[in-house]
Design a protein around this motif. Structure first.
Motif, PDB file in Angstrom:
ATOM      1  N   PHE A 255       2.747  -7.942 -12.505  1.00 35.50           N
ATOM      2  CA  PHE A 255       1.551  -8.461 -13.161  1.00 35.50           C
ATOM      3  C   PHE A 255       0.402  -8.425 -12.169  1.00 35.50           C
ATOM      4  N   ASP A 256      -0.616  -7.617 -12.490  1.00 35.20           N
ATOM      5  CA  ASP A 256      -1.792  -7.523 -11.632  1.00 35.20           C
ATOM      6  C   ASP A 256      -2.742  -8.674 -11.911  1.00 35.20           C
ATOM      7  N   LEU A 257      -3.263  -9.248 -10.845  1.00 41.15           N
ATOM      8  CA  LEU A 257      -4.215 -10.344 -10.917  1.00 41.15           C
ATOM      9  C   LEU A 257      -5.588  -9.833 -10.496  1.00 41.15           C
TER      10      LEU A 257
ATOM     11  N   VAL B  86       0.461  -8.699  -8.164  1.00 42.97           N
ATOM     12  CA  VAL B  86      -0.337  -7.835  -7.289  1.00 42.97           C
ATOM     13  C   VAL B  86      -1.795  -8.269  -7.420  1.00 42.97           C
ATOM     14  N   LEU B  87      -2.380  -8.710  -6.319  1.00 45.87           N
ATOM     15  CA  LEU B  87      -3.769  -9.169  -6.315  1.00 45.87           C
ATOM     16  C   LEU B  87      -4.694  -7.979  -6.097  1.00 45.87           C
ATOM     17  N   ASP B  88      -5.493  -7.665  -7.084  1.00 38.54           N
ATOM     18  CA  ASP B  88      -6.342  -6.474  -7.037  1.00 38.54           C
ATOM     19  C   ASP B  88      -7.560  -6.648  -6.126  1.00 38.54           C
TER      20      ASP B  88
ATOM     21  N   PRO C 221       5.424 -15.403  -1.375  1.00 36.89           N
ATOM     22  CA  PRO C 221       6.111 -14.131  -1.125  1.00 36.89           C
ATOM     23  C   PRO C 221       6.154 -13.200  -2.320  1.00 36.89           C
ATOM     24  N   ASN C 222       5.892 -13.721  -3.512  1.00 31.97           N
ATOM     25  CA  ASN C 222       5.922 -12.876  -4.702  1.00 31.97           C
ATOM     26  C   ASN C 222       4.555 -12.298  -5.059  1.00 31.97           C
ATOM     27  N   VAL C 223       3.620 -12.315  -4.100  1.00 32.88           N
ATOM     28  CA  VAL C 223       2.299 -11.721  -4.302  1.00 32.88           C
ATOM     29  C   VAL C 223       2.077 -10.620  -3.276  1.00 32.88           C
ATOM     30  N   MET C 224       1.664  -9.451  -3.754  1.00 29.70           N
ATOM     31  CA  MET C 224       1.216  -8.365  -2.895  1.00 29.70           C
ATOM     32  C   MET C 224      -0.286  -8.191  -3.090  1.00 29.70           C
TER      33      MET C 224
END
Length: 279
Positions: A138-140, A163-165, A191-194
């Motif tokens: 899920f992209d943020l 995923v932080l855009d 840890p669950n955010v890239m």
């Protein structure tokens, strides 16, 4: 090798884009062919399409259209991050339909153009949790002051990969680093955010930015998340607002000039390949 994880295609003859009327510089067609010519020259070999906030009635038509383009000979398209509406009651049914399509790699709901409390709704949050265990990301896409809302989602659904855009969409033109800098450090602790190093040239002063203008924002993002939790994206055609695809690729290489081969490869392709299971 470069994997572009953030390509937008615009075809106004096939789909409706209500927001384009407010952005004259982007209110035209941007085709795969136009992108591919420049992308191949810049070293891009594979690409993921990113939903373009089409009219909700056109969401599945957008996915089908892009998938059709991926079947053309020589296409670089390897998947799509599809649009979704987690605030809607029929999201669960929609999700089950998309799960059967391997071309769909994840979802995005644009959050910076809707009320801040949308992501705080019980239905929205329950539906985001449904992504856990599916392998779908899920992209943020949020503004700096909204990053705490993204943090709340990441904490609510620890089994979902977010995923932080766009490096958190910093105000580079205004030279603003706070509270963006603190919020980026904080969200990176989940840890669950890239993070996606994508198209930040669009947030700089188009006439005056240099690599050093971008450096504090890109480097803080990478330092916060680490080399195993960053991916690269063009954000074409939005990046044309700040110079274009080739300019952004060149700036990226300049920003990475002091990095190791391993670090560069992870950012430009390796992490994306692993995250979205790209062969």
């Amino acid at each position: 090798m470069i994997i572009d994880t953030h390509l937008h295609l615009i075809d106004r003859s096939a789909l409706r884009y209500p927001w384009l009327a407010g952005v004259p510089a982007l209110n035209r067609d941007f085709s795969y062919e136009e992108y591919a010519t420049e992308a191949k020259r810049a070293g891009v070999e594979r690409v993921l399409h990113m939903e373009v906030d089409v009219d909700p009635a056109d969401i599945e038509a957008e996915t089908a259209r892009v998938e059709g383009l991926s079947r053309q000979a020589g296409s670089m398209l390897s998947g799509t991050i599809a649009s979704c509406r987690p605030e809607d009651a029929d999201f669960a049914v929609y999700l089950e339909r998309q799960r059967t399509n391997p071309f769909v790699k994840g979802f995005r709901r644009v959050l910076h153009v809707v009320p801040d409390d949308l992501s705080e709704g019980a239905l929205f949050r329950d539906n985001i949790k449904r992504l856990g265990g599916t392998g779908l990301t899920f992209d943020l896409v949020v503004l700096p002051h909204q990053i705490p809302k993204a943090i709340a989602l990441a904490e609510l659904a620890p089994d979902v990969q977010f995923v932080l855009d766009h490096c958190g969409v910093p105000d580079i033109k205004g030279g603003a680093e706070h509270p963006w800098r603190e919020h980026m450090s904080e969200i990176a602790r989940r840890p669950n955010v890239m993070a996606k190093i994508s198209g930040v040239v669009a947030y700089a002063d188009a006439a005056n930015w240099t690599v050093d203008t971008l450096r504090p924002y890109v480097e803080h993002t990478i330092n916060s998340f680490g080399w195993d939790r960053v991916v690269w994206g063009s954000d074409w055609p939005v990046c044309t607002l700040g110079g274009g695809l080739s300019t952004w690729v060149a700036a990226t290489h300049a920003l990475l000039s002091g990095c190791s081969v391993s670090e560069r490869d992870r950012l430009l392709s390796g992490n994306a390949r692993k995250l979205w299971r790209l062969k």
